[in-house]
Design a protein around this motif. Structure first.
Motif, PDB file in Angstrom:
ATOM      1  N   ALA A  17       0.845  -0.921   0.184  1.00 33.65           N
ATOM      2  CA  ALA A  17      -0.032   0.055  -0.022  1.00 33.65           C
ATOM      3  C   ALA A  17       0.855   1.219  -0.011  1.00 33.65           C
ATOM      4  O   ALA A  17       0.513   2.445  -0.799  1.00 33.65           O
ATOM      5  N   SER A  18       2.041   1.154   0.618  1.00 33.02           N
ATOM      6  CA  SER A  18       2.929   2.246   0.729  1.00 33.02           C
ATOM      7  C   SER A  18       4.309   1.455   0.936  1.00 33.02           C
ATOM      8  O   SER A  18       4.503   0.879   1.873  1.00 33.02           O
ATOM      9  N   GLN A  19       5.249   2.010   0.003  1.00 28.01           N
ATOM     10  CA  GLN A  19       6.757   1.324   0.499  1.00 28.01           C
ATOM     11  C   GLN A  19       7.307   2.015   1.667  1.00 28.01           C
ATOM     12  O   GLN A  19       7.597   3.086   1.634  1.00 28.01           O
ATOM     13  N   THR A  20       7.530   1.151   2.768  1.00 28.55           N
ATOM     14  CA  THR A  20       7.908   1.787   3.956  1.00 28.55           C
ATOM     15  C   THR A  20       9.382   1.237   4.324  1.00 28.55           C
ATOM     16  O   THR A  20       9.847   1.687   5.330  1.00 28.55           O
ATOM     17  N   ILE A  21       9.872   0.260   3.606  1.00 31.55           N
ATOM     18  CA  ILE A  21      11.225  -0.250   3.868  1.00 31.55           C
ATOM     19  C   ILE A  21      12.076  -0.192   2.513  1.00 31.55           C
ATOM     20  O   ILE A  21      11.363  -0.411   1.397  1.00 31.55           O
ATOM     21  N   PRO A  22      13.478  -0.321   2.825  1.00 32.05           N
ATOM     22  CA  PRO A  22      14.312   0.142   1.488  1.00 32.05           C
ATOM     23  C   PRO A  22      14.678  -1.451   0.845  1.00 32.05           C
ATOM     24  O   PRO A  22      15.552  -1.741   0.582  1.00 32.05           O
ATOM     25  N   PHE A  23      13.592  -2.239   0.584  1.00 32.59           N
ATOM     26  CA  PHE A  23      13.812  -3.641   0.092  1.00 32.59           C
ATOM     27  C   PHE A  23      13.014  -3.567  -1.254  1.00 32.59           C
ATOM     28  O   PHE A  23      11.980  -3.115  -1.041  1.00 32.59           O
ATOM     29  N   VAL A  24      13.518  -4.594  -2.069  1.00 32.88           N
ATOM     30  CA  VAL A  24      12.979  -4.951  -3.210  1.00 32.88           C
ATOM     31  C   VAL A  24      13.113  -6.479  -3.353  1.00 32.88           C
ATOM     32  O   VAL A  24      14.092  -6.837  -3.127  1.00 32.88           O
ATOM     33  N   PHE A  25      12.001  -7.322  -3.406  1.00 26.29           N
ATOM     34  CA  PHE A  25      12.203  -8.580  -3.287  1.00 26.29           C
ATOM     35  C   PHE A  25      11.890  -9.082  -4.943  1.00 26.29           C
ATOM     36  O   PHE A  25      10.955  -8.857  -5.408  1.00 26.29           O
ATOM     37  N   ASN A  26      12.391 -10.096  -5.219  1.00 28.79           N
ATOM     38  CA  ASN A  26      12.518 -10.753  -6.497  1.00 28.79           C
ATOM     39  C   ASN A  26      12.377 -12.002  -6.603  1.00 28.79           C
ATOM     40  O   ASN A  26      13.420 -12.797  -6.222  1.00 28.79           O
ATOM     41  N   SER A  27      11.631 -12.778  -7.459  1.00 28.31           N
ATOM     42  CA  SER A  27      11.555 -14.227  -7.705  1.00 28.31           C
ATOM     43  C   SER A  27      11.527 -14.506  -9.307  1.00 28.31           C
ATOM     44  O   SER A  27      10.591 -14.630  -9.673  1.00 28.31           O
ATOM     45  N   PRO A  28      12.542 -14.557  -9.562  1.00 30.32           N
ATOM     46  CA  PRO A  28      12.894 -14.771 -11.038  1.00 30.32           C
ATOM     47  C   PRO A  28      12.632 -16.065 -11.723  1.00 30.32           C
ATOM     48  O   PRO A  28      12.570 -16.312 -12.984  1.00 30.32           O
ATOM     49  N   LEU A  72       8.490  -8.431  -7.048  1.00 31.97           N
ATOM     50  CA  LEU A  72       8.567  -8.687  -8.443  1.00 31.97           C
ATOM     51  C   LEU A  72       8.598 -10.234  -8.617  1.00 31.97           C
ATOM     52  O   LEU A  72       9.747 -10.941  -8.192  1.00 31.97           O
ATOM     53  N   LEU A  73       7.737 -10.811  -9.491  1.00 32.43           N
ATOM     54  CA  LEU A  73       7.739 -12.318  -9.720  1.00 32.43           C
ATOM     55  C   LEU A  73       7.476 -12.581 -11.396  1.00 32.43           C
ATOM     56  O   LEU A  73       6.796 -11.934 -11.714  1.00 32.43           O
ATOM     57  N   ALA A  74       8.114 -13.480 -11.543  1.00 30.27           N
ATOM     58  CA  ALA A  74       7.881 -14.018 -12.984  1.00 30.27           C
ATOM     59  C   ALA A  74       6.821 -15.051 -13.064  1.00 30.27           C
ATOM     60  O   ALA A  74       6.791 -15.645 -12.312  1.00 30.27           O
ATOM     61  N   HIS A  75       5.924 -14.958 -14.193  1.00 29.57           N
ATOM     62  CA  HIS A  75       5.009 -15.803 -14.749  1.00 29.57           C
ATOM     63  C   HIS A  75       5.651 -17.169 -15.671  1.00 29.57           C
ATOM     64  O   HIS A  75       5.425 -17.891 -15.538  1.00 29.57           O
ATOM     65  N   PHE A  76       6.508 -16.544 -16.397  1.00 29.40           N
ATOM     66  CA  PHE A  76       7.241 -17.377 -17.478  1.00 29.40           C
ATOM     67  C   PHE A  76       8.163 -18.088 -16.798  1.00 29.40           C
ATOM     68  O   PHE A  76       8.816 -17.981 -15.860  1.00 29.40           O
ATOM     69  N   PRO A  77       8.333 -19.423 -17.185  1.00 28.30           N
ATOM     70  CA  PRO A  77       9.248 -20.194 -16.589  1.00 28.30           C
ATOM     71  C   PRO A  77      10.434 -20.152 -16.973  1.00 28.30           C
ATOM     72  O   PRO A  77      10.988 -19.740 -18.199  1.00 28.30           O
ATOM     73  N   ARG A  78      11.408 -20.628 -16.038  1.00 26.55           N
ATOM     74  CA  ARG A  78      12.861 -20.529 -16.257  1.00 26.55           C
ATOM     75  C   ARG A  78      13.424 -21.362 -17.511  1.00 26.55           C
ATOM     76  O   ARG A  78      14.216 -20.877 -18.053  1.00 26.55           O
ATOM     77  N   ALA A  79      12.590 -22.409 -17.759  1.00 28.24           N
ATOM     78  CA  ALA A  79      13.065 -23.319 -18.858  1.00 28.24           C
ATOM     79  C   ALA A  79      12.905 -22.662 -20.259  1.00 28.24           C
ATOM     80  O   ALA A  79      13.347 -22.955 -21.212  1.00 28.24           O
ATOM     81  N   TYR A  80      11.962 -21.626 -20.151  1.00 22.27           N
ATOM     82  CA  TYR A  80      11.583 -20.912 -21.286  1.00 22.27           C
ATOM     83  C   TYR A  80      12.725 -19.633 -21.604  1.00 22.27           C
ATOM     84  O   TYR A  80      12.904 -19.499 -22.750  1.00 22.27           O
ATOM     85  N   LEU A  81      12.809 -18.939 -20.519  1.00 19.81           N
ATOM     86  CA  LEU A  81      13.801 -17.882 -20.573  1.00 19.81           C
ATOM     87  C   LEU A  81      14.405 -17.606 -19.120  1.00 19.81           C
ATOM     88  O   LEU A  81      13.583 -17.470 -18.121  1.00 19.81           O
ATOM     89  N   ASP A  82      15.666 -17.398 -18.769  1.00 14.29           N
ATOM     90  CA  ASP A  82      16.317 -17.384 -17.713  1.00 14.29           C
ATOM     91  C   ASP A  82      16.731 -15.647 -17.567  1.00 14.29           C
ATOM     92  O   ASP A  82      17.740 -15.351 -18.411  1.00 14.29           O
ATOM     93  N   VAL A  83      15.926 -14.849 -16.685  1.00 17.72           N
ATOM     94  CA  VAL A  83      16.598 -13.576 -16.444  1.00 17.72           C
ATOM     95  C   VAL A  83      17.577 -13.300 -15.661  1.00 17.72           C
ATOM     96  O   VAL A  83      18.011 -12.267 -15.432  1.00 17.72           O
ATOM     97  N   ASN A  84      18.168 -14.378 -15.034  1.00 17.18           N
ATOM     98  CA  ASN A  84      19.176 -14.390 -14.142  1.00 17.18           C
ATOM     99  C   ASN A  84      20.469 -14.946 -14.933  1.00 17.18           C
ATOM    100  O   ASN A  84      21.596 -15.441 -14.360  1.00 17.18           O
ATOM    101  N   ARG A  85      20.534 -14.403 -16.130  1.00 18.20           N
ATOM    102  CA  ARG A  85      21.747 -14.550 -17.090  1.00 18.20           C
ATOM    103  C   ARG A  85      21.944 -12.973 -17.768  1.00 18.20           C
ATOM    104  O   ARG A  85      21.208 -12.329 -17.644  1.00 18.20           O
ATOM    105  N   GLU A  86      23.102 -13.080 -18.260  1.00 21.78           N
ATOM    106  CA  GLU A  86      23.318 -11.839 -19.480  1.00 21.78           C
ATOM    107  C   GLU A  86      22.214 -11.702 -20.379  1.00 21.78           C
ATOM    108  O   GLU A  86      21.550 -12.793 -20.738  1.00 21.78           O
ATOM    109  N   PRO A  87      21.659 -10.771 -21.033  1.00 18.78           N
ATOM    110  CA  PRO A  87      20.803 -10.711 -22.033  1.00 18.78           C
ATOM    111  C   PRO A  87      21.123 -11.750 -22.997  1.00 18.78           C
ATOM    112  O   PRO A  87      20.065 -12.092 -23.680  1.00 18.78           O
ATOM    113  N   TYR A  88      22.159 -11.999 -23.580  1.00 21.17           N
ATOM    114  CA  TYR A  88      22.646 -12.561 -24.731  1.00 21.17           C
ATOM    115  C   TYR A  88      23.573 -13.820 -24.562  1.00 21.17           C
ATOM    116  O   TYR A  88      24.672 -13.759 -25.259  1.00 21.17           O
ATOM    117  N   GLU A  89      23.505 -14.652 -23.636  1.00 17.41           N
ATOM    118  CA  GLU A  89      24.038 -15.746 -23.333  1.00 17.41           C
ATOM    119  C   GLU A  89      23.458 -16.854 -24.027  1.00 17.41           C
ATOM    120  O   GLU A  89      22.485 -17.578 -23.530  1.00 17.41           O
TER     121      GLU A  89
END
Length: 294
Positions: A17-28, A72-89
């Protein structure tokens, strides 16, 4: 099995509702929307293709917005595209045609079949029946990878502008059979900070302390020190911190059936307490602290 088939989703930000802490959580890597065409082109069945998922990690950290941080969370599967890589590996053996000259074809991750568009899932299981067109591969990067990272950059930038610092927690899971080299220790959690380069040591130590206080075994950087996201977004001298957290899957799923264990909710509650403790710890630091921008 809670995987979703059909048209692929992209990703979403669950905002507080309001960002009150300096954190971002990511589930890629917890995405489980598998498009029908992708499944039809795979040589794996619906269970096999899921072996590379970070199963339900988005649900384990689902209370982050209630604590005042975006998730932030991904709906696409890692097997389809892995965003925890360089953009062009990319692996040229996967494509029918020549890749552009700017593509990184020589990384260790590409050699292992785990590039931006993976060739395998866990246990060296080949994904595709056929080669992909170059256009198809580049399209995934343009339409999913780049928007995902643009969104993550915005969240981090907004957090840093608001609080004078930001802490990215990159959330992952690991196989239950992972052991520390030379020992029989199977850690419950691994905190990765790229060997002290992606986050202040105080944050890594705090994460270890809070997890151990909850009764878990936690280690740092071995065997997982953090991937592209942790390395790319962690700039502690600028007050931009990034930690990777790996959770032992045996704590919360049956790794054969991929079904949640009865104590799944207990682990989710423990992780909510962990997030709260980290938020309280960061609140002790102001814009002029060692954690904030210099």
């Amino acid at each position: 099995m809670d995987a979703v088939t059909g048209e692929i989703g992209l990703f979403e930000v669950r905002e507080p509702a309001s960002q009150t802490i300096p954190f971002v959580f990511n589930s890629p890597h917890s995405g489980r929307h598998y498009p029908a065409q992708f499944l039809s082109e795979s040589r794996l069945d619906e269970m096999g293709i899921r072996r590379s998922e970070d199963h339900y990690v988005d649900e384990l950290f689902a209370h982050a917005p209630n604590l005042g941080a975006p998730l932030l969370l991904a709906h696409f599967p890692r097997a389809y595209l892995d965003v925890n890589r360089e953009p062009y590996e990319l692996d040229p053996r996967m494509f029918d045609g020549a890749l552009p000259p700017y593509v990184n074809i020589g990384s260790m991750r590409v050699a292992g079949g785990l590039g931006t568009i993976p060739r395998i899932v866990a246990e060296n299981m080949e994904i595709y029946r056929r080669r992909l067109t170059v256009e198809e591969g580049l399209s995934r990067i343009e339409t999913i990878y780049k928007p995902y990272h643009a969104c993550l950059r915005r969240l981090i930038g907004r957090t840093h502008a608001t609080f004078g610092m930001s802490v990215l927690i990159d959330c992952h899971s690991m196989p239950g059979n992972i052991r520390l080299s030379g020992s029989d220790i199977r850690p419950d959690f691994i905190i990765g900070d790229r060997y002290g380069t992606s986050a202040a040591a105080e944050l890594s130590r705090a994460a270890m302390y809070f997890l151990e206080g909850l009764g878990f075994t936690a280690v740092r950087n071995k065997p997982y020190a953090g991937g592209f996201i942790t390395e790319h977004y962690g700039r502690p001298v600028r007050g931009l911190h990034a930690l990777q957290i790996e959770i032992n899957r045996a704590l919360y799923i049956d790794e054969v059936t991929l079904r949640k264990r009865p104590d799944f909710d207990d682990l989710a509650r423990a992780l909510t307490e962990f997030m709260g403790s980290m938020a309280d710890y960061a609140a002790e630091f102001g814009p002029d602290s060692a954690l904030a921008a210099e």
